[in-house]
Design a protein around this motif. Structure first.
Motif, PDB file in Angstrom:
ATOM      1  N   SER A 240      45.458  29.698  40.183  1.00  0.00           N
ATOM      2  CA  SER A 240      45.423  31.164  40.195  1.00  0.00           C
ATOM      3  C   SER A 240      44.123  31.738  40.747  1.00  0.00           C
ATOM      4  O   SER A 240      44.006  32.952  40.940  1.00  0.00           O
ATOM      5  CB  SER A 240      45.627  31.707  38.770  1.00  0.00           C
ATOM      6  OG  SER A 240      44.540  31.359  37.934  1.00  0.00           O
TER       7      SER A 240
ATOM      8  N   PRO B  64      41.622  33.096  43.236  1.00  0.00           N
ATOM      9  CA  PRO B  64      41.804  33.628  44.593  1.00  0.00           C
ATOM     10  C   PRO B  64      40.843  33.008  45.600  1.00  0.00           C
ATOM     11  O   PRO B  64      39.761  32.535  45.236  1.00  0.00           O
ATOM     12  CB  PRO B  64      41.520  35.131  44.426  1.00  0.00           C
ATOM     13  CG  PRO B  64      40.668  35.232  43.212  1.00  0.00           C
ATOM     14  CD  PRO B  64      41.048  34.091  42.313  1.00  0.00           C
TER      15      PRO B  64
ATOM     16  N   GLY C  47      38.095  33.171  48.557  1.00  0.00           N
ATOM     17  CA  GLY C  47      37.005  34.102  48.788  1.00  0.00           C
ATOM     18  C   GLY C  47      35.668  33.397  48.818  1.00  0.00           C
ATOM     19  O   GLY C  47      35.521  32.273  48.321  1.00  0.00           O
TER      20      GLY C  47
ATOM     21  N   ASP D  71      34.881  39.277  46.944  1.00  0.00           N
ATOM     22  CA  ASP D  71      36.256  38.801  47.033  1.00  0.00           C
ATOM     23  C   ASP D  71      36.891  38.556  45.668  1.00  0.00           C
ATOM     24  O   ASP D  71      38.026  38.073  45.586  1.00  0.00           O
ATOM     25  CB  ASP D  71      36.307  37.510  47.851  1.00  0.00           C
ATOM     26  CG  ASP D  71      35.767  37.700  49.262  1.00  0.00           C
ATOM     27  OD1 ASP D  71      36.175  38.681  49.901  1.00  0.00           O
ATOM     28  OD2 ASP D  71      34.935  36.881  49.704  1.00  0.00           O
ATOM     29  N   ASN D  72      36.174  38.877  44.579  1.00  0.00           N
ATOM     30  CA  ASN D  72      36.742  38.696  43.247  1.00  0.00           C
ATOM     31  C   ASN D  72      37.885  39.686  43.010  1.00  0.00           C
ATOM     32  O   ASN D  72      37.889  40.790  43.550  1.00  0.00           O
ATOM     33  CB  ASN D  72      35.664  38.880  42.177  1.00  0.00           C
ATOM     34  CG  ASN D  72      34.629  37.769  42.213  1.00  0.00           C
ATOM     35  OD1 ASN D  72      34.905  36.676  42.693  1.00  0.00           O
ATOM     36  ND2 ASN D  72      33.432  38.050  41.719  1.00  0.00           N
ATOM     37  N   GLU D  73      38.813  39.284  42.184  1.00  0.00           N
ATOM     38  CA  GLU D  73      40.019  40.077  41.936  1.00  0.00           C
ATOM     39  C   GLU D  73      39.872  40.887  40.647  1.00  0.00           C
ATOM     40  O   GLU D  73      39.580  40.321  39.586  1.00  0.00           O
ATOM     41  CB  GLU D  73      41.219  39.134  41.820  1.00  0.00           C
ATOM     42  CG  GLU D  73      42.523  39.795  41.457  1.00  0.00           C
ATOM     43  CD  GLU D  73      43.620  38.795  41.154  1.00  0.00           C
ATOM     44  OE1 GLU D  73      44.627  39.201  40.563  1.00  0.00           O
ATOM     45  OE2 GLU D  73      43.458  37.601  41.501  1.00  0.00           O
TER      46      GLU D  73
ATOM     47  N   VAL E  33      41.309  42.353  37.597  1.00  0.00           N
ATOM     48  CA  VAL E  33      42.521  42.106  36.813  1.00  0.00           C
ATOM     49  C   VAL E  33      42.946  43.365  36.063  1.00  0.00           C
ATOM     50  O   VAL E  33      44.122  43.707  36.013  1.00  0.00           O
ATOM     51  CB  VAL E  33      42.294  40.938  35.831  1.00  0.00           C
ATOM     52  CG1 VAL E  33      43.520  40.725  34.950  1.00  0.00           C
ATOM     53  CG2 VAL E  33      41.948  39.658  36.587  1.00  0.00           C
TER      54      VAL E  33
ATOM     55  N   LEU F 249      37.344  40.754  35.880  1.00  0.00           N
ATOM     56  CA  LEU F 249      37.490  40.166  37.213  1.00  0.00           C
ATOM     57  C   LEU F 249      37.907  38.705  37.100  1.00  0.00           C
ATOM     58  O   LEU F 249      37.408  37.974  36.225  1.00  0.00           O
ATOM     59  CB  LEU F 249      36.169  40.235  37.983  1.00  0.00           C
ATOM     60  CG  LEU F 249      35.494  41.598  38.141  1.00  0.00           C
ATOM     61  CD1 LEU F 249      34.190  41.435  38.893  1.00  0.00           C
ATOM     62  CD2 LEU F 249      36.400  42.572  38.859  1.00  0.00           C
ATOM     63  N   ARG F 250      38.793  38.285  37.965  1.00  0.00           N
ATOM     64  CA  ARG F 250      39.057  36.853  38.141  1.00  0.00           C
ATOM     65  C   ARG F 250      38.226  36.408  39.338  1.00  0.00           C
ATOM     66  O   ARG F 250      38.403  36.897  40.451  1.00  0.00           O
ATOM     67  CB  ARG F 250      40.541  36.587  38.386  1.00  0.00           C
ATOM     68  CG  ARG F 250      40.854  35.085  38.517  1.00  0.00           C
ATOM     69  CD  ARG F 250      42.314  34.842  38.869  1.00  0.00           C
ATOM     70  NE  ARG F 250      43.198  35.066  37.745  1.00  0.00           N
ATOM     71  CZ  ARG F 250      44.088  36.041  37.659  1.00  0.00           C
ATOM     72  NH1 ARG F 250      44.209  36.917  38.655  1.00  0.00           N
ATOM     73  NH2 ARG F 250      44.861  36.168  36.608  1.00  0.00           N
TER      74      ARG F 250
ATOM     75  N   CYS G  99      36.677  34.545  42.473  1.00  0.00           N
ATOM     76  CA  CYS G  99      37.216  33.784  43.601  1.00  0.00           C
ATOM     77  C   CYS G  99      36.537  32.418  43.676  1.00  0.00           C
ATOM     78  O   CYS G  99      35.510  32.168  43.029  1.00  0.00           O
ATOM     79  CB  CYS G  99      37.015  34.559  44.903  1.00  0.00           C
ATOM     80  SG  CYS G  99      35.293  34.655  45.469  1.00  0.00           S
TER      81      CYS G  99
ATOM     82  N   TYR H 261      36.827  34.389  34.055  1.00  0.00           N
ATOM     83  CA  TYR H 261      36.946  35.845  34.010  1.00  0.00           C
ATOM     84  C   TYR H 261      35.554  36.412  33.741  1.00  0.00           C
ATOM     85  O   TYR H 261      34.871  35.982  32.807  1.00  0.00           O
ATOM     86  CB  TYR H 261      37.874  36.294  32.880  1.00  0.00           C
ATOM     87  CG  TYR H 261      39.328  35.971  33.075  1.00  0.00           C
ATOM     88  CD1 TYR H 261      40.034  36.457  34.166  1.00  0.00           C
ATOM     89  CD2 TYR H 261      40.013  35.182  32.141  1.00  0.00           C
ATOM     90  CE1 TYR H 261      41.377  36.162  34.340  1.00  0.00           C
ATOM     91  CE2 TYR H 261      41.358  34.887  32.304  1.00  0.00           C
ATOM     92  CZ  TYR H 261      42.031  35.386  33.407  1.00  0.00           C
ATOM     93  OH  TYR H 261      43.364  35.089  33.576  1.00  0.00           O
TER      94      TYR H 261
END
Length: 423
Positions: A115, A117, A119, A124-126, A128, A323-324, A326, A338
């Motif tokens: 899971s 990402p 980057g 580039d962190n996602e 959430v 954040l998740r 990368c 996280y």
């Protein structure tokens, strides 16, 4: 540390994971591990064959001597001597190859979870989720480094005088709110089922290796030369190392520990506005939570830990986001991380206050931390999280809660502080 059988059976998946983490020269390193592993196994097999032949010859010599076949026995003795020389050579070769294999293996970071990402950096962190309204401050609102001077609660000049930059002195209500947050975070952890631990704040090299700080982060830790000890960067290190070389029984799982410690980080190479005031320190206080779980439970535990840290931020009335991370922004030992960030209203930026990570079996392999399954031992999974690191939490509280009458203290901290306002 990655497990060699996994690399051997999953070369392409290993390469893909290392590349997602932006590990340089992944293919060269993996192929070197596989070549050394093959050499190690070939050498071990030859050694086993030589030792087996040597043992057989010893029995044969006894039988020949008993039968009076002295000449044949002498010939067998000469062959046994050659076998002993060969076995010593093979043992030395095996030792050298194993050392070379270990030296390469410890340079490989943990593989990221599926899971994670793609980057290269924090950009580039996602995101959430995001919770809470970002506060709008009145005109003339001050950043926390000005507020601490205004209310005389933290003194960086005194810390610089005593030690150096990045070692602040907390005083008066500044010291009391520090103590309040520590006690609040510990009490919350106890209510959530964590066992409180008060560990040493210096570690040896074996402990640093066990949790992956060594040989990766020597430059970020303070080193005591004569004793060959390190000041801890986080309570994760001593608490997790409580279980080094341990085989846990089923009824001892899951392990849930929490501990408060000061933390020490050299933060070499850090400069600029983003490190001003409490944003980045060489010494700071933190409450850490650590879990040890069976492999099939660890990702459920990670989500549980994330929700727990979020509950602390909610009780502190701080807007936050999760954040998740990368692949390129993850830690060396983590499989999934996280980050929790709070919004600092006067600085108009998000500040990281917690990382919650699942290391899967990476640390456990280094630690030799196992449990028994149907008579066999199996590696456990380790997890940890900041719950919470104090400096940036305090920065956000000071900035977000400033009013013309002073700084309002979050309601949950008032019983711990003994005051509801800094003025």
């Amino acid at each position: 540390m990655l497990q060699i059988p996994f690399i051997r059976d999953n070369r392409d998946a290993t390469l893909a994971g290392l590349q997602k983490k932006r590990f340089a020269n992944a293919e060269t390193a993996v192929d070197q591990v596989l070549a050394l592993d093959q050499q190690r196994r070939d050498t071990q097999k030859e050694l086993d064959d030589v030792l087996a032949r040597s043992n057989a010859m010893a029995r044969e010599i006894g039988a020949l001597m008993k039968a009076g076949q002295k000449a044949e026995a002498e010939t067998a003795k000469a062959e046994t001597a050659q076998l002993k020389t060969r076995s010593k050579d093979l043992e030395e070769t095996l030792k050298t190859v194993e050392q070379q294999l270990q030296a390469v293996l410890v340079t490989l970071p943990n593989l990221p979870h599926s899971s994670v990402p793609e980057g290269r950096s924090a950009e580039d962190n996602e995101v959430v989720l995001q919770n809470g309204a970002v506060p709008t401050l009145a005109e003339g609102a001050l950043p926390h480094w000005e507020l601490i001077k205004k209310y005389d609660i933290i003194d960086f000049d005194l810390g610089n005088k005593i030690t150096g930059a990045g070692f602040p002195v907390y005083k008066g209500k500044g010291a009391r709110i520090q103590r309040a947050m520590i006690n609040f975070f510990l009490d919350q952890a106890l209510q959530a089922g964590y066992l409180e631990i008060q560990p040493p704040i210096v570690i040896n090299e074996d402990s640093g290796f066990g949790t992956g700080q060594l040989p990766d982060k020597e430059g970020q830790m303070y080193y005591i030369t004569e004793e060959k000890l390190y000041l801890i960067p986080t309570a994760e290190v001593p608490i997790t190392n409580l279980y080094r070389d341990v085989i846990l029984a089923d009824d001892q799982l899951p392990v849930k520990n929490a501990g408060y410690t000061p933390c020490f980080r050299r933060e070499a190479g850090s400069w600029g506005a983003h490190v001003r005031g409490l944003n980045r320190l060489h010494q700071f206080d933190k409450v850490e939570i650590v879990q040890i779980r069976k492999p099939e439970e660890s990702y459920e535990a990670l989500e549980e830990m994330s929700r727990y840290v979020q509950s602390l931020l909610q009780k502190l009335e701080l807007p936050y986001r999760v954040l998740r991370l990368c692949g390129g922004d993850m830690g060396f030992t983590s499989a999934l991380t996280y980050d929790m960030e709070v919004f600092s209203a006067a600085q108009q930026r998000w500040l990281e206050v917690s990382s919650v990570s699942n290391f899967e079996s990476y640390q456990a392999n280094r630690l030799k931390l196992r449990y028994r399954v149907e008579g066999k031992t199996q590696l456990l999974h380790t997890l940890n999280g900041s719950a919470l690191a104090l400096p940036r939490i305090l920065a956000a509280i000071l900035e977000n809660n400033q009013t013309p009458e002073g700084i309002r203290i979050p309601e949950v901290l008032v019983p711990y502080c003994g005051f509801d306002r800094i003025s």
